[in-house]
Design a protein around this motif. Sequence first.
Motif, PDB file in Angstrom:
ATOM      1  N   GLU A  31       0.809  -1.220   0.000  1.00 27.48           N
ATOM      2  CA  GLU A  31       0.000   0.000   0.000  1.00 27.48           C
ATOM      3  C   GLU A  31       0.846   1.274   0.000  1.00 27.48           C
ATOM      4  O   GLU A  31       0.300   2.372   0.016  1.00 27.48           O
ATOM      5  N   ASN A  32       2.158   1.149  -0.021  1.00 25.00           N
ATOM      6  CA  ASN A  32       3.052   2.298   0.004  1.00 25.00           C
ATOM      7  C   ASN A  32       3.003   3.029  -1.332  1.00 25.00           C
ATOM      8  O   ASN A  32       3.100   2.412  -2.389  1.00 25.00           O
ATOM      9  N   LYS A  33       2.892   4.354  -1.295  1.00 20.26           N
ATOM     10  CA  LYS A  33       2.737   5.149  -2.525  1.00 20.26           C
ATOM     11  C   LYS A  33       3.968   5.101  -3.439  1.00 20.26           C
ATOM     12  O   LYS A  33       3.850   5.354  -4.634  1.00 20.26           O
ATOM     13  N   ASP A  34       5.126   4.760  -2.896  1.00 13.52           N
ATOM     14  CA  ASP A  34       6.342   4.690  -3.716  1.00 13.52           C
ATOM     15  C   ASP A  34       6.466   3.363  -4.465  1.00 13.52           C
ATOM     16  O   ASP A  34       7.365   3.190  -5.277  1.00 13.52           O
ATOM     17  N   PHE A  35       5.580   2.430  -4.162  1.00 11.21           N
ATOM     18  CA  PHE A  35       5.641   1.097  -4.754  1.00 11.21           C
ATOM     19  C   PHE A  35       4.428   0.812  -5.631  1.00 11.21           C
ATOM     20  O   PHE A  35       3.351   1.353  -5.417  1.00 11.21           O
ATOM     21  N   ILE A  36       4.650  -0.061  -6.581  1.00  7.66           N
ATOM     22  CA  ILE A  36       3.575  -0.621  -7.397  1.00  7.66           C
ATOM     23  C   ILE A  36       3.613  -2.117  -7.127  1.00  7.66           C
ATOM     24  O   ILE A  36       4.668  -2.750  -7.242  1.00  7.66           O
ATOM     25  N   ALA A  37       2.487  -2.682  -6.721  1.00 10.63           N
ATOM     26  CA  ALA A  37       2.427  -4.106  -6.420  1.00 10.63           C
ATOM     27  C   ALA A  37       1.378  -4.775  -7.293  1.00 10.63           C
ATOM     28  O   ALA A  37       0.278  -4.244  -7.467  1.00 10.63           O
ATOM     29  N   ILE A  38       1.755  -5.915  -7.850  1.00  7.31           N
ATOM     30  CA  ILE A  38       0.856  -6.657  -8.734  1.00  7.31           C
ATOM     31  C   ILE A  38       0.984  -8.144  -8.412  1.00  7.31           C
ATOM     32  O   ILE A  38       2.093  -8.657  -8.232  1.00  7.31           O
ATOM     33  N   ASP A  39      -0.138  -8.809  -8.330  1.00  4.83           N
ATOM     34  CA  ASP A  39      -0.160 -10.265  -8.228  1.00  4.83           C
ATOM     35  C   ASP A  39      -0.638 -10.802  -9.562  1.00  4.83           C
ATOM     36  O   ASP A  39      -1.655 -10.345 -10.085  1.00  4.83           O
ATOM     37  N   VAL A  40       0.097 -11.751 -10.105  1.00  6.28           N
ATOM     38  CA  VAL A  40      -0.205 -12.285 -11.428  1.00  6.28           C
ATOM     39  C   VAL A  40      -0.462 -13.784 -11.313  1.00  6.28           C
ATOM     40  O   VAL A  40       0.345 -14.513 -10.754  1.00  6.28           O
ATOM     41  N   SER A  41      -1.575 -14.216 -11.855  1.00 11.45           N
ATOM     42  CA  SER A  41      -1.882 -15.647 -11.860  1.00 11.45           C
ATOM     43  C   SER A  41      -1.493 -16.241 -13.215  1.00 11.45           C
ATOM     44  O   SER A  41      -1.280 -15.500 -14.181  1.00 11.45           O
ATOM     45  N   PRO A  42      -1.429 -17.556 -13.306  1.00 14.00           N
ATOM     46  CA  PRO A  42      -1.096 -18.177 -14.597  1.00 14.00           C
ATOM     47  C   PRO A  42      -2.089 -17.815 -15.713  1.00 14.00           C
ATOM     48  O   PRO A  42      -1.772 -17.956 -16.884  1.00 14.00           O
ATOM     49  N   SER A  43      -3.254 -17.304 -15.341  1.00 12.48           N
ATOM     50  CA  SER A  43      -4.242 -16.938 -16.362  1.00 12.48           C
ATOM     51  C   SER A  43      -3.776 -15.780 -17.241  1.00 12.48           C
ATOM     52  O   SER A  43      -4.350 -15.543 -18.297  1.00 12.48           O
ATOM     53  N   ILE A  44      -2.718 -15.068 -16.818  1.00  7.85           N
ATOM     54  CA  ILE A  44      -2.171 -13.991 -17.652  1.00  7.85           C
ATOM     55  C   ILE A  44      -1.648 -14.547 -18.979  1.00  7.85           C
ATOM     56  O   ILE A  44      -1.608 -13.870 -19.982  1.00  7.85           O
ATOM     57  N   LEU A  45      -1.278 -15.823 -18.948  1.00  6.79           N
ATOM     58  CA  LEU A  45      -0.737 -16.476 -20.140  1.00  6.79           C
ATOM     59  C   LEU A  45      -1.899 -17.031 -20.958  1.00  6.79           C
ATOM     60  O   LEU A  45      -2.432 -18.087 -20.654  1.00  6.79           O
ATOM     61  N   LYS A  46      -2.281 -16.315 -21.947  1.00 11.49           N
ATOM     62  CA  LYS A  46      -3.367 -16.760 -22.826  1.00 11.49           C
ATOM     63  C   LYS A  46      -2.747 -17.730 -23.833  1.00 11.49           C
ATOM     64  O   LYS A  46      -2.168 -17.335 -24.829  1.00 11.49           O
ATOM     65  N   PHE A  63       3.700 -23.836 -11.612  1.00 13.58           N
ATOM     66  CA  PHE A  63       3.641 -22.393 -11.401  1.00 13.58           C
ATOM     67  C   PHE A  63       2.304 -22.013 -10.765  1.00 13.58           C
ATOM     68  O   PHE A  63       1.250 -22.240 -11.327  1.00 13.58           O
ATOM     69  N   ASP A  64       2.364 -21.433  -9.547  1.00 15.64           N
ATOM     70  CA  ASP A  64       1.143 -21.031  -8.842  1.00 15.64           C
ATOM     71  C   ASP A  64       0.773 -19.580  -9.098  1.00 15.64           C
ATOM     72  O   ASP A  64      -0.357 -19.264  -9.448  1.00 15.64           O
ATOM     73  N   LYS A  65       1.730 -18.692  -8.869  1.00 17.86           N
ATOM     74  CA  LYS A  65       1.464 -17.271  -9.071  1.00 17.86           C
ATOM     75  C   LYS A  65       2.769 -16.500  -9.080  1.00 17.86           C
ATOM     76  O   LYS A  65       3.827 -17.026  -8.742  1.00 17.86           O
ATOM     77  N   MET A  66       2.662 -15.236  -9.452  1.00 18.13           N
ATOM     78  CA  MET A  66       3.801 -14.354  -9.487  1.00 18.13           C
ATOM     79  C   MET A  66       3.419 -13.078  -8.737  1.00 18.13           C
ATOM     80  O   MET A  66       2.351 -12.520  -8.974  1.00 18.13           O
ATOM     81  N   ASN A  67       4.280 -12.661  -7.812  1.00 15.94           N
ATOM     82  CA  ASN A  67       4.101 -11.395  -7.114  1.00 15.94           C
ATOM     83  C   ASN A  67       5.171 -10.448  -7.617  1.00 15.94           C
ATOM     84  O   ASN A  67       6.339 -10.823  -7.699  1.00 15.94           O
ATOM     85  N   ILE A  68       4.756  -9.235  -7.941  1.00 16.13           N
ATOM     86  CA  ILE A  68       5.696  -8.228  -8.423  1.00 16.13           C
ATOM     87  C   ILE A  68       5.517  -6.983  -7.568  1.00 16.13           C
ATOM     88  O   ILE A  68       4.391  -6.546  -7.320  1.00 16.13           O
ATOM     89  N   ILE A  69       6.633  -6.436  -7.115  1.00 16.81           N
ATOM     90  CA  ILE A  69       6.606  -5.149  -6.446  1.00 16.81           C
ATOM     91  C   ILE A  69       7.738  -4.322  -7.046  1.00 16.81           C
ATOM     92  O   ILE A  69       8.830  -4.827  -7.280  1.00 16.81           O
ATOM     93  N   ALA A  70       7.437  -3.065  -7.341  1.00 15.30           N
ATOM     94  CA  ALA A  70       8.430  -2.207  -7.975  1.00 15.30           C
ATOM     95  C   ALA A  70       8.452  -0.848  -7.278  1.00 15.30           C
ATOM     96  O   ALA A  70       7.412  -0.324  -6.881  1.00 15.30           O
ATOM     97  N   PHE A  71       9.638  -0.328  -7.099  1.00 12.50           N
ATOM     98  CA  PHE A  71       9.850   0.988  -6.511  1.00 12.50           C
ATOM     99  C   PHE A  71      10.210   1.937  -7.639  1.00 12.50           C
ATOM    100  O   PHE A  71      11.204   1.725  -8.325  1.00 12.50           O
ATOM    101  N   LYS A  72       9.391   2.946  -7.846  1.00 14.01           N
ATOM    102  CA  LYS A  72       9.654   3.928  -8.900  1.00 14.01           C
ATOM    103  C   LYS A  72      10.410   5.098  -8.290  1.00 14.01           C
ATOM    104  O   LYS A  72       9.890   5.834  -7.471  1.00 14.01           O
ATOM    105  N   LYS A  73      11.659   5.241  -8.685  1.00 14.41           N
ATOM    106  CA  LYS A  73      12.529   6.284  -8.157  1.00 14.41           C
ATOM    107  C   LYS A  73      12.254   7.600  -8.871  1.00 14.41           C
ATOM    108  O   LYS A  73      12.022   7.640 -10.082  1.00 14.41           O
ATOM    109  N   ASP A  74      12.290   8.681  -8.085  1.00 16.19           N
ATOM    110  CA  ASP A  74      12.225  10.028  -8.659  1.00 16.19           C
ATOM    111  C   ASP A  74      13.125  10.939  -7.826  1.00 16.19           C
ATOM    112  O   ASP A  74      13.790  10.479  -6.894  1.00 16.19           O
ATOM    113  N   THR A  75      13.140  12.209  -8.141  1.00 15.34           N
ATOM    114  CA  THR A  75      14.039  13.137  -7.447  1.00 15.34           C
ATOM    115  C   THR A  75      13.635  13.356  -5.988  1.00 15.34           C
ATOM    116  O   THR A  75      14.463  13.759  -5.178  1.00 15.34           O
TER     117      THR A  75
END
Length: 175
Positions: A31-46, A63-75
Amino acid sequence: MKAFIITIISFLAISCSNKPTLQKYFVENTENKDFIAIDVSPSILKMDKASLSDSETKALDAFDKMNIIAFKKDTLNEVKYKDEVAKVKAILKDEEYQELMKFGSSNQGASIYLVGTDENIDEFVIYANNQSSGFALVRILGDNMNPNDLMSIVNIMQKSKIDLDQLKPLEGILK
């Protein structure tokens, strides 16, 4: 009965660890504003499963799932970026995470880790960092995976019609 309950509570208190883990890191920053979090299930693969090789089918089944979290850096968050990178690197130094490979330079690069044993991997972790735009952590979770399964999953992703709308929030990070 009271002694039994106290014993159970004591056992749970002792067995709970305050040691930082990637799972805790993901939960704390979702829930942190500096991060983007996404949970991806195998259904993403069409993908038509009939078109997959035996090894690709096995990898997809593991393969069960994929969790992605990314920190977007700025000034405005450069100090926080450095703190977060230090936290991630400290977690990944734990013996639970075995480094498979590392590539890139000091300005941008990636590392792949595994959790488990070579033939019974529960999790692959990909840590990618770009000093100018941020970093991303990807946890590929599954059951009884092996290193070949990771390569098979990558091949499946390349061949599939990935639902890119699920990944849209990651645009601009690590470019």
